[in-house]
Motif scaffolding. Structure first.
Motif, PDB file in Angstrom:
ATOM      1  N   ASN A 274      30.194 -18.755  61.679  1.00  0.00           N
ATOM      2  CA  ASN A 274      29.019 -18.585  62.544  1.00  0.00           C
ATOM      3  C   ASN A 274      28.530 -17.146  62.540  1.00  0.00           C
ATOM      4  N   ILE A 275      29.452 -16.213  62.588  1.00  0.00           N
ATOM      5  CA  ILE A 275      29.088 -14.790  62.563  1.00  0.00           C
ATOM      6  C   ILE A 275      28.463 -14.434  61.221  1.00  0.00           C
ATOM      7  N   LEU A 276      29.113 -14.820  60.131  1.00  0.00           N
ATOM      8  CA  LEU A 276      28.639 -14.453  58.798  1.00  0.00           C
ATOM      9  C   LEU A 276      27.275 -15.042  58.479  1.00  0.00           C
ATOM     10  N   GLU A 277      27.005 -16.239  58.968  1.00  0.00           N
ATOM     11  CA  GLU A 277      25.710 -16.858  58.689  1.00  0.00           C
ATOM     12  C   GLU A 277      24.594 -16.279  59.559  1.00  0.00           C
ATOM     13  N   ALA A 278      24.963 -15.497  60.581  1.00  0.00           N
ATOM     14  CA  ALA A 278      23.961 -14.919  61.478  1.00  0.00           C
ATOM     15  C   ALA A 278      23.605 -13.472  61.116  1.00  0.00           C
ATOM     16  N   ILE A 279      24.315 -12.884  60.160  1.00  0.00           N
ATOM     17  CA  ILE A 279      24.050 -11.490  59.796  1.00  0.00           C
ATOM     18  C   ILE A 279      23.597 -11.413  58.343  1.00  0.00           C
ATOM     19  N   ASP A 280      23.149 -10.209  57.940  1.00  0.00           N
ATOM     20  CA  ASP A 280      22.658 -10.084  56.567  1.00  0.00           C
ATOM     21  C   ASP A 280      23.834 -10.098  55.582  1.00  0.00           C
ATOM     22  N   PRO A 281      23.577 -10.500  54.340  1.00  0.00           N
ATOM     23  CA  PRO A 281      24.650 -10.663  53.349  1.00  0.00           C
ATOM     24  C   PRO A 281      25.473  -9.399  53.094  1.00  0.00           C
ATOM     25  N   ASP A 282      24.852  -8.229  53.130  1.00  0.00           N
ATOM     26  CA  ASP A 282      25.594  -6.997  52.880  1.00  0.00           C
ATOM     27  C   ASP A 282      26.618  -6.751  53.987  1.00  0.00           C
ATOM     28  N   GLU A 283      26.214  -6.956  55.224  1.00  0.00           N
ATOM     29  CA  GLU A 283      27.126  -6.793  56.351  1.00  0.00           C
ATOM     30  C   GLU A 283      28.214  -7.873  56.325  1.00  0.00           C
ATOM     31  N   ALA A 284      27.842  -9.088  55.958  1.00  0.00           N
ATOM     32  CA  ALA A 284      28.810 -10.180  55.856  1.00  0.00           C
ATOM     33  C   ALA A 284      29.849  -9.878  54.778  1.00  0.00           C
ATOM     34  N   THR A 285      29.419  -9.283  53.691  1.00  0.00           N
ATOM     35  CA  THR A 285      30.340  -8.904  52.623  1.00  0.00           C
ATOM     36  C   THR A 285      31.346  -7.877  53.120  1.00  0.00           C
ATOM     37  N   ASP A 286      30.871  -6.894  53.874  1.00  0.00           N
ATOM     38  CA  ASP A 286      31.775  -5.887  54.434  1.00  0.00           C
ATOM     39  C   ASP A 286      32.829  -6.538  55.322  1.00  0.00           C
ATOM     40  N   ILE A 287      32.421  -7.513  56.095  1.00  0.00           N
ATOM     41  CA  ILE A 287      33.365  -8.211  56.970  1.00  0.00           C
ATOM     42  C   ILE A 287      34.377  -9.001  56.134  1.00  0.00           C
ATOM     43  N   LEU A 288      33.909  -9.710  55.141  1.00  0.00           N
ATOM     44  CA  LEU A 288      34.816 -10.496  54.294  1.00  0.00           C
ATOM     45  C   LEU A 288      35.836  -9.620  53.586  1.00  0.00           C
ATOM     46  N   GLN A 289      35.451  -8.410  53.234  1.00  0.00           N
ATOM     47  CA  GLN A 289      36.367  -7.520  52.537  1.00  0.00           C
ATOM     48  C   GLN A 289      37.499  -7.024  53.438  1.00  0.00           C
ATOM     49  N   LEU A 290      37.357  -7.185  54.744  1.00  0.00           N
ATOM     50  CA  LEU A 290      38.420  -6.811  55.674  1.00  0.00           C
ATOM     51  C   LEU A 290      39.482  -7.902  55.807  1.00  0.00           C
ATOM     52  N   LEU A 291      39.170  -9.084  55.318  1.00  0.00           N
ATOM     53  CA  LEU A 291      40.084 -10.216  55.430  1.00  0.00           C
ATOM     54  C   LEU A 291      41.026 -10.268  54.231  1.00  0.00           C
ATOM     55  N   GLY A 292      42.152 -10.924  54.438  1.00  0.00           N
ATOM     56  CA  GLY A 292      43.056 -11.180  53.323  1.00  0.00           C
ATOM     57  C   GLY A 292      42.434 -12.203  52.390  1.00  0.00           C
ATOM     58  N   LYS A 293      42.921 -12.257  51.178  1.00  0.00           N
ATOM     59  CA  LYS A 293      42.345 -13.139  50.164  1.00  0.00           C
ATOM     60  C   LYS A 293      42.343 -14.605  50.603  1.00  0.00           C
ATOM     61  N   HIS A 294      43.435 -15.071  51.184  1.00  0.00           N
ATOM     62  CA  HIS A 294      43.545 -16.476  51.585  1.00  0.00           C
ATOM     63  C   HIS A 294      42.508 -16.836  52.650  1.00  0.00           C
ATOM     64  N   LYS A 295      42.411 -16.019  53.681  1.00  0.00           N
ATOM     65  CA  LYS A 295      41.453 -16.312  54.753  1.00  0.00           C
ATOM     66  C   LYS A 295      40.015 -16.167  54.239  1.00  0.00           C
ATOM     67  N   ARG A 296      39.771 -15.183  53.390  1.00  0.00           N
ATOM     68  CA  ARG A 296      38.426 -14.989  52.823  1.00  0.00           C
ATOM     69  C   ARG A 296      37.999 -16.228  52.048  1.00  0.00           C
ATOM     70  N   GLU A 297      38.895 -16.773  51.245  1.00  0.00           N
ATOM     71  CA  GLU A 297      38.586 -17.970  50.461  1.00  0.00           C
ATOM     72  C   GLU A 297      38.318 -19.179  51.367  1.00  0.00           C
ATOM     73  N   LYS A 298      39.103 -19.326  52.431  1.00  0.00           N
ATOM     74  CA  LYS A 298      38.888 -20.436  53.363  1.00  0.00           C
ATOM     75  C   LYS A 298      37.521 -20.330  54.029  1.00  0.00           C
ATOM     76  N   VAL A 299      37.151 -19.116  54.425  1.00  0.00           N
ATOM     77  CA  VAL A 299      35.854 -18.898  55.082  1.00  0.00           C
ATOM     78  C   VAL A 299      34.728 -19.161  54.090  1.00  0.00           C
ATOM     79  N   LEU A 300      34.859 -18.689  52.873  1.00  0.00           N
ATOM     80  CA  LEU A 300      33.821 -18.906  51.868  1.00  0.00           C
ATOM     81  C   LEU A 300      33.584 -20.395  51.624  1.00  0.00           C
ATOM     82  N   GLN A 301      34.631 -21.190  51.654  1.00  0.00           N
ATOM     83  CA  GLN A 301      34.495 -22.631  51.442  1.00  0.00           C
ATOM     84  C   GLN A 301      33.699 -23.295  52.567  1.00  0.00           C
ATOM     85  N   LEU A 302      33.726 -22.715  53.761  1.00  0.00           N
ATOM     86  CA  LEU A 302      33.044 -23.311  54.910  1.00  0.00           C
ATOM     87  C   LEU A 302      31.584 -22.879  55.031  1.00  0.00           C
TER      88      LEU A 302
END
Length: 109
Positions: free
Chosen positions: A63-91
């Motif tokens: 919900n957060i990532l879809e509400a912000i711009d892609p560059d900011e969303a990318t910065d947030i995803l880069q703070l996550l571990g690989k496993h959680k990042r992949e799970k979020v990307l799938q959703l």
């Protein structure tokens, strides 16, 4: 610390607890409306932001990532571990997922 105007409507006690009480941080964060969550993430230290993101359920992150711009969303995803990042990307929606997948291929800097 100078807070953005949008955050001044958050209860000072809740805001303080989110910032300094790790044991209640995630629950209090999730009680905030989406707009306040986003503003808070933009305002907190990298340590607090990472702690929140690691503990927030994947659906809430989507919900957060879809509400912000892609560059900011990318910065947030880069703070996550690989496993959680992949799970979020799938959703994520196909459109957002495509944008973010492309941006994640670039150097974080």
């Amino acid at each position: 610390m100078r807070l953005p105007k949008k955050l001044t409507s958050i209860s000072p006690v809740s805001l303080t607890d989110i910032l300094f009480r790790k044991d209640e941080r995630t629950e209090l964060f999730l009680e905030l409306p989406l707009e306040k969550r986003i503003e808070l993430l933009r305002s907190v230290t990298a340590h607090v932001k990472r702690d929140l993101l690691v503990h927030v359920p994947e659906n809430d992150l989507v919900n957060i990532l879809e509400a912000i711009d892609p560059d900011e969303a990318t910065d947030i995803l880069q703070l996550l571990g690989k496993h959680k990042r992949e799970k979020v990307l799938q959703l994520l929606s196909k459109e957002v997922k495509g944008s973010l997948s492309t941006l994640l291929k670039f150097d974080p800097e």
